[in-house]
Each structure stands twice: as C-alpha cells, then as structure tokens.
Design an enzyme around this catalytic site. Structure first.
Site, PDB file in Angstrom:
ATOM      1  N   GLU A 177       0.802  -1.075   0.126  1.00 21.33           N
ATOM      2  CA  GLU A 177       0.050  -0.017  -0.162  1.00 21.33           C
ATOM      3  C   GLU A 177       0.977   1.237   0.182  1.00 21.33           C
ATOM      4  O   GLU A 177       0.710   2.137   0.964  1.00 21.33           O
ATOM      5  CB  GLU A 177      -0.898  -0.213   1.178  1.00 21.33           C
TER       6      GLU A 177
ATOM      7  N   GLU B  43      -6.674  -7.492   0.338  1.00 21.47           N
ATOM      8  CA  GLU B  43      -7.174  -7.380   1.746  1.00 21.47           C
ATOM      9  C   GLU B  43      -8.643  -7.271   1.964  1.00 21.47           C
ATOM     10  O   GLU B  43      -9.025  -5.765   1.495  1.00 21.47           O
ATOM     11  CB  GLU B  43      -6.215  -6.364   2.457  1.00 21.47           C
TER      12      GLU B  43
HETATM   13  C1  GLA Z   1      -3.889  -2.299   5.540  1.00 22.29           C
HETATM   14  C2  GLA Z   1      -2.430  -2.978   5.570  1.00 22.29           C
HETATM   15  C3  GLA Z   1      -2.504  -4.144   6.186  1.00 22.29           C
HETATM   16  C4  GLA Z   1      -3.191  -3.844   7.787  1.00 22.29           C
HETATM   17  C5  GLA Z   1      -4.779  -3.154   7.159  1.00 22.29           C
HETATM   18  C6  GLA Z   1      -5.559  -3.027   8.483  1.00 22.29           C
HETATM   19  O1  GLA Z   1      -4.503  -2.866   4.541  1.00 22.29           O
HETATM   20  O2  GLA Z   1      -1.870  -3.222   4.427  1.00 22.29           O
HETATM   21  O3  GLA Z   1      -1.136  -4.354   6.940  1.00 22.29           O
HETATM   22  O4  GLA Z   1      -2.762  -2.636   8.408  1.00 22.29           O
HETATM   23  O5  GLA Z   1      -4.458  -2.120   6.817  1.00 22.29           O
HETATM   24  O6  GLA Z   1      -5.826  -4.082   9.281  1.00 22.29           O
END
Ligand code: GLA
Ligand code: CA
Length: 780
Positions: free
Chosen positions: A184, A261
């Site tokens: 991200e 995710e």
């Molecule tokens: C983002 C990150 C994860 C985690 C989520 C929240 O998507 O990539 O590592 O921190 O947020 O749980």
C-alpha cells in the site's frame, strides 16, 4: 504481468532407506492470465486466508492452517516480518517460531497454496510496520525511500528471505504462487522509482519467475502502479465492490480481479472500544466476489495475538494497538470457529466445485481456568536498569542502543517557583514524572499531552522521568518513531511578566529493557544501588506461580495491575494497560505445563491493590476504564457560527468516491468546521475522510490534527470525529441514531493555515450511507 509462466516442478528429493522413488509432488503451473488467474492452465479463483505466523504459537500452526482449509480457502496469505528475523543488524533468525519456510511447507502438506508478502514494510498493526528499530540509529534515515543505507539493508534482508523461500515457489515445486512488492505505498507517498527498486530486489532474491503483484486502495493505486506487476485492491467488509474495481477495469480490462485485503473486522487500540464488523456484510462481500470470479484474501481469517512488544501503533496522533489481534475474524484469537466462521463456511461451500469441505478440526487443547493467585515476589523498577550514561543532552532509546522497554532520565532542578511548567519535547510514549522521588504526574502521548505543572521546590531537587515505550507507529509518514525523549526537556515560567525558558541539561540516562532475562535478574538483585531507589511508586517486577493439573489455553486477567508487560514461563505474552479495552491476555496452553508455572509482570505504573491474577475461560476485550469519555462534545468547544460566513456551501453528490469543494478565495484559520444539514440516505450523517488543500493545491499534512468539537458521535462503534483523518478510508465519523440535524464537526489543524479546497470522502459501502447532502464549511 501477463507473461506465461511455464513452470516445472522438482521432485521431492527423498532418499530414505524405505523409499527410493517417492511420488513426485503435485506439479502445478500458476499464471496471471487474461481475466483470471490460471492454475495448471485453467481459470483459478484465489481464496486466500490471511494468517501471520508470529501471531500464532508454532505448535498451533498446523491446526490454524487446517481451520482455514475447512473454511473453504485454497491459499494462505502471509507477510514476512523483517523485524522479528533481524532483531539486531546482520543477525538473522529463521528458526523455531520464526521458521516461515516451515509454515509454508505445512501449508503445502495440507494442500494449500501460499502468497508471500515480504515487505520490506508490511503495516499489519505490527511494531514499525515490520521495519527493524535499529534502522533509527541512523538518525537522518529516510525509511521506505531510496536512502542508500535503507535500501542496502532491505537488499540484504530480502536475500535472506530468498534463501528461505525462493525454493518454495510453485515453479520449484512449492506452494508459493504469488509474491507482493511493498505494501500500500499509496498511503505513504508517490515514488515509482523506489517501488521499482523494491521490485528488482525481490526479483533478485530468487523471486524472478513467480507472479509479482502490488496492493493498494482503489483511490490511489495508479500513483505507484508499475506496468509489469499485477494490481490488486484492498478494501473492507461492506465496501461497494464494483466501485472498488471500476478504475482497474477501465485501465486494464483484461486483468484478473483480486481484493488482496478484504477486511473481516478491524484492530483495536488502547482506550477505545473493541472493533467489530457485521458477519452478514462480510459474507455478502465474499459471496459477491466469488459469484463474479473475483479472487480475494480475507484479512484476517485468523488474527491471533501480537505477543510481547510486537503490537504497533497508528497515526495521525499516537494510537497504540492492543495485544490481541482477534480482529473480529472468523477464527478467533485462540483458534476456534466463531459465528462468522460458520456462516462464511456455508457460503464458501457453494463455490467448492461440488466437493464437500473438509471437516473442521478440533482445537489442539481445551481451555482452563486458573484460580486467583498472588504475585508475592517483588523488585522495584530500578532493579531492572541495564545501562547508565551521563550526557549533557537527553538521548533517545535508539541512541542508547535499545529497541524496546523504558527509559529513565534524571537531572537536578534549579529553584522551582510556583506555576513552573515542565515540557517534554516529546515524550515517547508514557512518561511518569517524579520530583525527589515523589510522583508528580504523567505525560501521555496517546492524549497528546506535552507538559505538566511542577510543584515549587528549592534548588537541587531531583527530577526523574520514567518513560515507557509502546509499539512504534506502523502506518503513515510517522513510522520514523524514536522512543524515549526525542529532543529536549524545558521549564517555562513567568518572571516579571516575561516568559522564561530553561533547557534542562546534564542528564543521567538509564535503560530498562523489556525482556524476561532482565526481569529475572531484577528479581534476584533487588537491592541494586541507584538514585532511582527513592521513587515512591509501586512500579516494578512482580512474580508469582500457579499450579496446573490439566494444561490448556487461558486468559490471564490483568485488571489488578497498571501498565506493562507479562511473561509466562519466560514467554513474552504481551502488553496490558488498565484503561482497556483489553483486560485479559491470551496465554496459549502450549506454553504452559503441568505443575508449577511462573508469571512475571513488569508494571511501570504499579498495581492499585493486591498484585493478584487469575485465568478466565473467555477473554475480556471490551472493557474500558477511562478517566474521561472519548467524545468531543464539551459545550465550551462549540463555536458560535451564527454570524460567520461559510467559505463554501452546497450539496455533495450521491454515491461513493472522493469529491472536492473549492473555496472562493484563500481561507485562513486554525479550525475547519463542517456543518452537515442533511444526508442523501440514512438518518445518521457519516464522513470517512477529509483533507484540506493549501495554496499550492496540495493536501496539508494531517499529523497535527485533533478534533475540537463534534456535536454527535457514535462512540459505541468507534465512530468518533477523529476517524475523518485517521488515513483509513474504511473507518468513519458517524452521528448517533436519532440525533437532530444540523451536525457540526470541528477540526483543529494545530496552527493557522491557508486553504483553498476541501476533499471529502463518504463511506465506502454501496450507496454511501450517511453521505452528507447539504453542507457548509467554515474556517476561523
Ligand atoms: C492495510 C495494511 C494491512 C493492515 C490493514 C488494517 O490494508 O496493508 O497491513 O494494516 O490495513 O488492518
Ligand atoms: Ca477514516
């Protein structure tokens, strides 16, 4: 990358006395095809379960893998956590609990594929987002940028990851089908050259043939999207799925779709309510994705526990995460199926090619209760001091070469007049201040506290500051999170109507490491000679024992204690803090034994009464014990906007996605007030994110932002005003059901700013519930 990856499997090289020609392991090919992933030349939907090996005790790994399989998943998705593998620079450890290759082999043994996300940055509510603390010994380091030292350490680490895992890619007969590049990056910055470099390092570490991908949010993925990598989207339960893939479909109409995710629940922070997300929304999302052939990873399918000091913290502000990483996931913290699990399993069963799902495995151990016991052995905090240094200026924890624990700073005060203020710039994270050994007060970073009033005293009094570090920030630009005192300590007072500032110098600085060996030594050597021995405090080390006839998992109740860390039979179990919401710590039965077991508590605050504990059979994850509620509707804070002129007013459009409101002229002020006069749908107003733009058209940093006022906040769901600048598109401010319009949210920017526009994001759910219709924006 649409390149076809023709792969061949190697035979499992087994030459034992009994088997000469062992059956060749299943041979697979995995490719990123047109419109879908391809396994052995056929369309394949990745149904991945996110699980983190350090968050599960190793003896339970296989059980959790089987649980995911029985849920209908075909893949496990995991980060590699750099900072557990390289706790000191250049010393790598991939053994025991850190044996990530073994975790992958167990996955394969159980017929599961694996997606590996080797960072280097992973976020994950994990200390510093997985980066090792010792990087901060280079004070001017640029993390997640092309800083030569940072990149070199990344390269060396990824090489070690390659040694462990590159032989386990699908091309080499292993279970690993995809490898992620960075994480991200869009919520950190825009820097394709950096992301490209990370891609190259990952490739050079032995992942040159396996499919590589990037994950980000739909609103920013193109900022860092590389042409030769697969792009996947992250979003949470309830999100409008078509909307999340809309831009990707426009840009790459033939790309397979994957939500890398899909957030099943959410993480908890100290001092706020336990987070949950509705099971029905999660299952509906999975159902929708599967019906459309969209691949996903369910983050988390089993969250587990951030044992020891591994929990991270969020920003803006400082919001340390609790020890439990239950995440309201389908498999709970201790490995059992929840209601969410069973209903999700029914849906997953529909998409299992007509085959029955494997049966749900039994838990490796039962749950036991432990009757109350007293921790009778005690050593004061100073008995744990491991290193002392004299220094003119204060130094950080990293400068004293320590990663985790507490720091002690001591100096001699000048004469202190009444109304003298002590300022710590800045205290990371929880400072307790003593004058001549007497407790004066605390400075808590979580509450944005910076100073306190000192009692008047004659020249020569001793000032002692004990600072406990919590997890390093794991999200946003603030991950460069030094611990201890980061800059200076000053006194401010008024002399003859003028402000006088004294910069305190000549410090004795000591370290109190957070580890079991130190605790043990402290309890043996209670009488160490130290200036600190004058502290009037019950803080320190407590030790007790309990006996078990039958071993099992348990939840240790920490409510009698203040704040600190627990070790059971030498295992670091995790942080506790009386403010909650977590009031029990998960202790896996595999770390307990029949007969006598030992508990050591390092309490930097000290127990309120008798230092006792007991084990309960269910956890307490949602019991807050705050001095003051988290709401922001103190009457005095409400501005009077009666005669003020809005800098903008109008109607927001219906539907999901960002919208921008331009101000007619440059607006100057410290406070931004948003008045919501009505909504498009739903009677509760909601806002997911807000930015304001400066005169150069760029978004202002939100790091110093706090909420000044919100007339209505739905605190039960953690929908407080600060959620509009927490950097998370899936969290939101929401008013209470049935409260009257108009609603007012006032943000304090920390200092006066010049602004030209406001960016607004409604909720990500279909129809953007609570989306504001008529609005007015004031700046004052
Ligand atoms: C983002 C990150 C994860 C985690 C989520 C929240 O998507 O990539 O590592 O921190 O947020 O749980
Ligand atoms: Ca938010």
């Amino acid at each position: 990358m649409n390149k076809i990856l023709k792969t061949l499997c190697l035979a499992a090289l087994m030459a034992t006395a009994t088997t000469t020609a062992q059956a060749v392991e299943a041979q697979h090919t995995f490719e990123v095809g047109k419109g879908s992933f391809m396994l052995d030349g056929k369309p394949f939907v990745v149904k991945a379960a996110e699980v983190h090996y350090p968050r599960i005790p190793r003896p339970y790994w296989e059980h959790r893998i089987k649980m995911c399989k029985a849920l209908g998943m075909n893949t496990l998705c995991l980060y590699v956590f750099w900072n557990i593998h390289e706790q000191r620079e250049g010393e790598y450890d991939f053994t025991g609990q850190n044996d990530v290759a073994e975790f992958c082999r167990l996955a394969q043994k159980n017929g599961m594929f694996v997606i590996v996300r080797p960072g280097p940055y992973v976020c994950a509510e994990w200390e510093m987002g997985g980066l090792p603390w010792w990087l901060l010994k280079k004070k001017d380091i640029k993390l997640r940028e092309r800083d030569p030292y940072f990149m070199e350490r990344v390269r060396l680490f990824e090489k070690e990851v390659g040694k462990q895992l590159s032989s386990l890619t699908v091309e080499n007969g292993g279970p690993i089908i995809m490898v992620q590049v960075e994480n991200e990056y869009g919520s950190y910055g825009i820097d394709k050259p950096y992301v490209s470099k990370i891609r190259d390092i990952v490739k050079q570490s032995g992942f040159d043939k396996v499919a590589l991908f990037q994950c980000d949010w739909s609103s920013n993925f193109i900022n860092n999207g590389l042409d030769d990598l697969t792009w996947t989207m992250n979003f949470g339960t309830g999100a409008n799925i078509d909307e999340q893939f809309r831009r990707l479909k426009q840009l790459r109409p033939e790309a397979p779709l994957m939500c890398s995710e899909f957030w099943s629940g959410w993480f908890d922070k100290w001092g706020a309510r336990h987070e949950t997300r509705p099971a029905d929304d999660m299952v509906a999302g999975i159902d929708e994705m599967l019906s459309k052939g969209i691949s996903f990873s369910l983050y988390m399918t089993h969250g587990g526990t951030s044992f020891g000091h591994w929990a991270g913290a969020n920003s803006p502000g400082f919001a340390p995460d609790v020890t439990s990483y239950d995440y309201d996931a389908p498999i709970n913290e201790w490995g059992l199926p929840t209601g969410k699990y069973w209903i999700l399993r029914q849906t997953m069963a529909k998409y299992n090619d007509g085959k029955k799902l494997p049966s749900v495995p039994k838990a490796p151990m039962g749950i036991v209760a432990i009757p109350q016991f007293e921790l009778t052995d005690y050593a004061p905090l100073y008995a744990g001091i491991s290193k002392t240094e004299e220094s003119r200026n204060v130094k950080t924890m990293e400068e004293l070469d320590m990663g985790w624990g507490s720091m002690v700073y001591q100096t001699t005060l000048p004469a202190i007049a009444a109304n003298t203020v002590l300022n710590i710039n800045d205290a990371h994270d929880f400072a307790q201040v003593y004058v001549d050994g007497k407790y004066v007060g605390k400075i808590d970073r979580v509450k944005n506290e910076k100073s306190l009033l000192l009692p008047a005293s004659a020249k020569g009094a001793k000032l002692t500051i004990v600072i406990e570090a919590m997890g390093r920030i794991n999200f946003g630009r603030a991950i460069k999170d030094f611990k201890g005192i980061t800059q200076s300590v000053t006194l401010t007072s008024e002399v003859d109507g003028h402000e006088q500032i004294i910069d305190l110098k000549n410090w004795t600085i000591a370290t109190l490491p957070d580890d079991y060996a130190t605790a043990q030594e402290a309890l043996q050597n209670k009488s160490v000679n130290s200036n600190l021995s004058t502290l009037t405090s019950q803080s320190g080390y407590y030790r007790g024992t309990f006996n078990l006839k039958k071993v099992g998992d348990t939840f240790l109740n920490t409510e009698a204690f203040g704040k600190g860390q627990v070790y059971v039979n030498g295992h670091a179990i995790g942080r506790f803090w009386s403010i909650g919401p977590q009031q029990t710590l998960y202790v896996p039965g595999c770390w307990l034994k029949k007969g006598k077991n030992e508990v050591v508590v390092l309490d930097v605050v000290g127990p309120k009464g008798k230092p006792t504990m007991f084990g309960q059979t269910t956890p307490e994850l949602d019991k807050l014990n705050l001095e003051k509620s988290n709401k922001h509707n103190n009457p005095g804070d409400r501005p009077d906007l009666n005669s003020a002129t809005p800098v903008a007013q109008g109607t927001f459009a219906a539907g999901n996605g960002w919208q921008t409101v331009k101000f007619g002229a440059v607006a100057k002020g410290r406070y931004v007030a948003i008045e919501c006069r009505s909504t498009h749908a739903a009677d509760q107003a909601a806002i997911a994110e807000i930015y304001v733009k400066g005169t150069d058209g760029n978004r202002l940093s939100r790091e110093p932002w706090t909420v000044k006022y919100a007339d209505s906040e739905n605190e039960m769901g953690n929908h407080t005003g600060d959620k509009v600048f927490d950097l998370q598109e899936s969290t939101y401010w929401q008013t209470q059901r049935g409260s009257d319009f108009p609603h007012l949210l006032v943000i304090d920017l920390g200092s006066e700013q010049q602004m030209t526009a406001l960016d607004y994001l409604p909720r990500a759910e279909q129809g953007a519930p609570g989306n504001v219709k008529e609005y007015q924006v004031y700046i004052y």
